[in-house]
Motif scaffolding. Structure first.
Motif, PDB file in Angstrom:
ATOM      1  N   ASP A 288       0.818  -1.228   0.000  1.00 57.95           N
ATOM      2  CA  ASP A 288       0.000   0.000   0.000  1.00 57.95           C
ATOM      3  C   ASP A 288       0.842   1.265   0.000  1.00 57.95           C
ATOM      4  O   ASP A 288       0.585   2.209   0.747  1.00 57.95           O
ATOM      5  CB  ASP A 288      -0.960   0.009   1.194  1.00 57.95           C
ATOM      6  CG  ASP A 288      -1.969  -1.118   1.138  1.00 57.95           C
ATOM      7  OD1 ASP A 288      -2.404  -1.457   0.025  1.00 57.95           O
ATOM      8  OD2 ASP A 288      -2.312  -1.675   2.198  1.00 57.95           O
ATOM      9  N   LEU A 289       1.865   1.282  -0.845  1.00 56.44           N
ATOM     10  CA  LEU A 289       2.707   2.453  -0.989  1.00 56.44           C
ATOM     11  C   LEU A 289       2.795   2.842  -2.455  1.00 56.44           C
ATOM     12  O   LEU A 289       2.577   2.018  -3.345  1.00 56.44           O
ATOM     13  CB  LEU A 289       4.119   2.191  -0.453  1.00 56.44           C
ATOM     14  CG  LEU A 289       4.273   1.929   1.045  1.00 56.44           C
ATOM     15  CD1 LEU A 289       5.732   1.594   1.369  1.00 56.44           C
ATOM     16  CD2 LEU A 289       3.814   3.114   1.873  1.00 56.44           C
TER      17      LEU A 289
ATOM     18  N   SER B 244       2.480  10.384  -8.492  1.00 57.49           N
ATOM     19  CA  SER B 244       3.233   9.186  -8.119  1.00 57.49           C
ATOM     20  C   SER B 244       3.623   8.461  -9.399  1.00 57.49           C
ATOM     21  O   SER B 244       2.966   8.573 -10.434  1.00 57.49           O
ATOM     22  CB  SER B 244       2.401   8.266  -7.210  1.00 57.49           C
ATOM     23  OG  SER B 244       1.220   7.844  -7.880  1.00 57.49           O
TER      24      SER B 244
ATOM     25  N   GLU C  57       4.865   7.259  -0.262  1.00 57.40           N
ATOM     26  CA  GLU C  57       3.709   7.742   0.483  1.00 57.40           C
ATOM     27  C   GLU C  57       2.646   6.659   0.486  1.00 57.40           C
ATOM     28  O   GLU C  57       2.696   5.722  -0.320  1.00 57.40           O
ATOM     29  CB  GLU C  57       3.154   9.033  -0.132  1.00 57.40           C
ATOM     30  CG  GLU C  57       4.084  10.226  -0.032  1.00 57.40           C
ATOM     31  CD  GLU C  57       3.463  11.486  -0.602  1.00 57.40           C
ATOM     32  OE1 GLU C  57       2.275  11.438  -0.998  1.00 57.40           O
ATOM     33  OE2 GLU C  57       4.159  12.511  -0.665  1.00 57.40           O
ATOM     34  N   ALA C  58       1.697   6.800   1.387  1.00 53.86           N
ATOM     35  CA  ALA C  58       0.594   5.837   1.450  1.00 53.86           C
ATOM     36  C   ALA C  58      -0.229   5.922   0.169  1.00 53.86           C
ATOM     37  O   ALA C  58      -0.526   7.007  -0.333  1.00 53.86           O
ATOM     38  CB  ALA C  58      -0.279   6.113   2.666  1.00 53.86           C
ATOM     39  N   ALA C  59      -0.585   4.756  -0.357  1.00 54.49           N
ATOM     40  CA  ALA C  59      -1.345   4.728  -1.602  1.00 54.49           C
ATOM     41  C   ALA C  59      -2.700   5.404  -1.442  1.00 54.49           C
ATOM     42  O   ALA C  59      -3.246   5.950  -2.413  1.00 54.49           O
ATOM     43  CB  ALA C  59      -1.520   3.283  -2.063  1.00 54.49           C
ATOM     44  N   SER C  60      -3.234   5.396  -0.220  1.00 53.92           N
ATOM     45  CA  SER C  60      -4.542   6.027  -0.008  1.00 53.92           C
ATOM     46  C   SER C  60      -4.514   7.522  -0.272  1.00 53.92           C
ATOM     47  O   SER C  60      -5.537   8.116  -0.607  1.00 53.92           O
ATOM     48  CB  SER C  60      -5.009   5.763   1.428  1.00 53.92           C
ATOM     49  OG  SER C  60      -4.067   6.275   2.367  1.00 53.92           O
ATOM     50  N   HIS C  61      -3.337   8.145  -0.131  1.00 53.60           N
ATOM     51  CA  HIS C  61      -3.242   9.577  -0.389  1.00 53.60           C
ATOM     52  C   HIS C  61      -3.275   9.900  -1.878  1.00 53.60           C
ATOM     53  O   HIS C  61      -3.435  11.059  -2.248  1.00 53.60           O
ATOM     54  CB  HIS C  61      -1.951  10.125   0.203  1.00 53.60           C
ATOM     55  CG  HIS C  61      -1.884  10.015   1.692  1.00 53.60           C
ATOM     56  ND1 HIS C  61      -0.724  10.209   2.417  1.00 53.60           N
ATOM     57  CD2 HIS C  61      -2.838   9.696   2.608  1.00 53.60           C
ATOM     58  CE1 HIS C  61      -0.978  10.019   3.699  1.00 53.60           C
ATOM     59  NE2 HIS C  61      -2.239   9.709   3.843  1.00 53.60           N
TER      60      HIS C  61
END
Length: 562
Positions: A297-298, A324, A373-377
């Motif tokens: 999840d990155l 990204s 960074e977190a993939a959710s962002h």
């Protein structure tokens, strides 16, 4: 959860690790250890020396000295500020090397690690043999002077590495059950000196000072105190420290979980000469790189690309992305870096973007995440990304077709003259403007470097607010006094007459107000490029504000305030 019986532990101690970390990151020093640093170096934190090189120690520099005392003993001392991130960054591959030969390593702090002795001792035929094997593997990597201690519990093993070893015998084994006898003659100060351990976290400094004032000078003297009395006077903290002093360190070795291997690399045999061939071969690897990050999840926002030529030459650069990286974007960066390296190798570089230049075929390509960074962002919004997302996709597509410098965005750089501060950087490099420091990895350019330039002191630069209209080429003007004579500024910065008229493009403008001069002096040491000028701010009768420059007897308009 702790065990009541101390666990046989093996501790590896790297003396003066901050100095070693500096040497390993210096580039020219390569993988040289602290003992190989010839120039005297001291690492300073809070104005105290926390580590020093062997050459500095010969000159009388010691840990705990004040900075000025160390410099007085060694006038040629190089002082470097302590940097925990640098120490950790340099120590991470060392821990990985140890884990390849003895899994289950606990990272105590940079320069100190512990592991259970039982497993390596069984595999390598004994505790001392296992320690010597690890020291030999580290020595092969240029890490000299590492010490190893083996004892009951990590605290005693650390003291064995520190107090029981020497340059001739870097391994010391405390027999099972002999921890108390080994620790007894050691100074009570080691409870405080073992920074980062239980003693450091519990704040042993106050307790150690109090014990010293009470006449308790050794660990053996502290261990002889009844536990009940220690608890009454010092509480549970004192009981834990007394257990350490008595060789009853019940803390287990807690192995770290090795971080996932995120970097990917491709080796070419025979080396490839054509950039498109390298880019095509990188497609599968780029997909695997992105998938590996996605599995935890990155996403990658800064990518390090390393190219190795057939003759050993290297090129390294950190690429930025406004969002990204996906696989096509990674392939594009590899191709762009290869294209710029052709210019770097043949004509001295293309904008200074990559370190060095490849003069032979590409033998290896390595990609690794510099920042994640977190993939959710970075997940797409429910109703689309809006205009900004569409602009990003459009510009990224154009950049993919035209190349890295095919799409440029303006940023404010450093400098004294306004025209110099207007800099165009490739799309995607703008994220570095938000960094607090422009000092990035080797070969990094773009807005990160511009942020560093902007942060430098620029004596003579114009303070805010800056003019809104800056002329690409200064506009020639005349500034004259009431009598018609040309106004100038002498070497002492005194104006020859009061400015009354501004003549610009044949139009005469009355000056209602003016301020200055403010000197701008550059490169006084270089006769060929030296420059000395004076700035003025004037307001004409129409209310228009001008930024003027007087250089010698010539006047120009640098900008206007709209």
């Amino acid at each position: 959860m702790t065990s009541p019986v101390p666990v046989r532990s093996l501790v590896l101690w790297f003396p003066d690790w901050p100095v070693t970390a500096i040497a390993r990151e210096a580039g020219a020093a390569g993988t040289q250890g602290a003992a190989g640093v010839r120039h005297p170096i001291a690492v300073v934190e809070r104005n105290l020396v926390v580590a020093c090189s062997a050459s500095a120690r010969v000159e009388g520099v010691r840990r705990g000295q004040r900075r000025r005392d160390a410099q007085a003993r060694c006038p040629g001392l190089t002082v470097v500020a302590a940097d925990a991130a640098r120490d950790q960054r340099a120590f991470a591959p060392v821990v990985a090397l140890i884990e390849e030969r003895a899994p289950g390593v606990q990272l105590v702090r940079p320069g100190l690690c512990a592991l259970r002795a039982r497993g390596p001792a069984r595999y390598y035929g004994g505790e001392a043999e296992a320690a010597r094997m690890l020291l030999g593997a580290l020595r092969d990597q240029g890490l000299e002077g590492v010490r190893a201690g083996i004892a009951d519990g990590p605290f005693t093993a650390e003291q064995a590495a520190r107090a029981g070893t020497s340059a001739d015998e870097p391994v010391f084994v405390v027999p099972a059950g002999g921890a108390a006898g080994f620790l007894a003659p050691l100074s009570i100060a080691v409870l405080d000196a073992a920074a980062g351990g239980a003693s450091g976290k519990d704040g042993a400094a106050d307790l150690v000072g109090l014990l010293a004032r009470l006449g308790v000078q050794t660990l053996g003297g502290f261990a002889e105190m009844p536990p009940e009395r220690v608890r009454e006077r010092f509480g549970e903290r004192g009981v834990r420290l007394r257990a350490l002093a008595a060789g009853q360190d019940s803390r287990p070795v807690e192995p770290r979980t090795p971080p996932p291997e995120l970097q990917r690399e491709v080796a070419f045999e025979p080396p490839l000469e054509i950039a498109d061939q390298v880019a095509f071969a990188m497609r599968v690897t780029a997909d695997d790189f992105v998938a590996g990050l996605g599995a935890i999840d990155l996403v990658c926002t800064e990518l390090r690309v390393e190219l190795v030529g057939d003759r050993g030459e290297r090129s390294e650069r950190v690429w930025l992305h406004p969002g990204s990286f996906d696989a096509p974007a990674i392939v594009d960066r590899v191709r762009w870096q290869l294209a710029e390296d052709v210019g770097a190798g043949d004509a001295g570089g293309s904008g200074g973007s990559a370190t060095g230049g490849l003069r032979s075929g590409v033998a290896l390509v390595r990609i690794s995440p510099e920042a994640v960074e977190a993939a959710s962002h970075h997940a797409p919004a429910l109703f689309g990304g809006g205009p900004e997302q569409r602009v990003h996709h459009a510009l990224s597509r154009v950049q993919a077709m035209l190349g890295h410098r095919g799409v440029l965005t303006p940023v404010i750089g450093g400098g004294r003259w306004l025209a110099e501060r207007q800099v165009l950087v490739p799309w995607g490099d703008k994220d570095a403007r938000d960094r607090r420091s422009g000092a990035r990895g080797p070969g990094v350019t773009g807005a990160g470097g511009l942020a560093a330039q902007r942060a430098r002191p620029w004596p003579g630069s114009l303070p805010d607010p800056l003019p809104t209209t800056v002329f690409a080429d200064p506009v020639p003007v005349d500034v004259r006094a009431l009598g018609g004579e040309l106004v100038d500024v002498d070497e002492r910065g005194i104006v020859s007459a009061v400015p009354a008229f501004l003549v610009e493009s044949g139009r005469r403008r009355a000056i209602e107000a003016w301020a200055g001069p403010w000197p701008v002096v550059e490169r006084g040491w270089d006769a060929a490029r030296a420059r000395r000028a004076h700035r003025f701010q004037v307001v004409d009768a129409d209310g228009e504000a001008w930024l003027l420059v007087c250089e010698g007897d010539a006047w120009t308009a640098e900008a206007t305030y709209d």
